[in-house]
Design a protein around this motif. Structure first.
Motif, PDB file in Angstrom:
ATOM      1  N   SER A 222       4.246   1.095 -11.823  1.00  0.00           N
ATOM      2  CA  SER A 222       2.981   0.606 -10.802  1.00  0.00           C
ATOM      3  C   SER A 222       2.913  -1.125 -10.748  1.00  0.00           C
ATOM      4  CB  SER A 222       1.963   1.567 -12.628  1.00  0.00           C
ATOM      5  OG  SER A 222       2.187   0.529 -12.760  1.00  0.00           O
TER       6      SER A 222
ATOM      7  N   VAL B  24      -0.737   7.447  -3.965  1.00  0.00           N
ATOM      8  CA  VAL B  24      -0.587   7.026  -5.152  1.00  0.00           C
ATOM      9  C   VAL B  24      -0.944   5.558  -4.464  1.00  0.00           C
ATOM     10  CG1 VAL B  24       0.857   6.825  -6.552  1.00  0.00           C
ATOM     11  CG2 VAL B  24       0.724   8.532  -5.932  1.00  0.00           C
TER      12      VAL B  24
ATOM     13  N   LEU C  49      -0.409   1.455  -5.523  1.00  0.00           N
ATOM     14  CA  LEU C  49       0.668   0.725  -6.360  1.00  0.00           C
ATOM     15  C   LEU C  49      -0.207  -0.823  -6.060  1.00  0.00           C
ATOM     16  CD1 LEU C  49       4.132   1.621  -4.072  1.00  0.00           C
ATOM     17  CD2 LEU C  49       3.497   1.875  -6.933  1.00  0.00           C
TER      18      LEU C  49
END
Length: 110
Positions: free
Chosen positions: A14, A104, A106
């Motif tokens: 992540s 998503v 990051l």
């Protein structure tokens, strides 16, 4: 309408460290058997940019797990026009998403 559906975007980490690439696993499906480009998009808050495009083969009506490697330079200041991103939204699609919060999240650090 694209025959491809992305069911999951699973980055290996992540947090991305500048100077390192990022492995990403996609779970995808195609309605038809075909070769098609898979496009990764990134947004640092200033707009979506194409990060990577690779053509892959898809069987019809099957979930496939595909591995990709986003190059290290995609997380660098020169790629983003001089400003080093601290976080990126990562998305997959035929075209860039319409909203900045799609995909998503990051984190990018030194």
């Amino acid at each position: 309408m694209s025959p491809l559906t992305c069911h999951a975007i699973l980055p290996a980490e992540s947090t991305v460290h500048r100077g390192q690439s990022l492995n990403v696993l996609l779970v995808m499906e195609s309605r038809i058997a075909a070769a098609a480009p898979v496009r990764f998009w990134g947004n640092d808050g200033s707009g979506w940019r194409l990060l990577l495009e690779e053509e892959r083969e898809f069987p019809a009506e099957e979930h496939v797990h595909l591995y990709f490697n986003l190059p290290a330079d995609r997380f660098s200041a020169p790629f983003w026009g001089g400003a080093a991103p601290e976080e990126l939204s990562l998305a997959v699609g035929e075209t860039a998403p319409e909203t900045a919060d799609a995909g998503v999240l990051l984190f990018v650090e030194d």
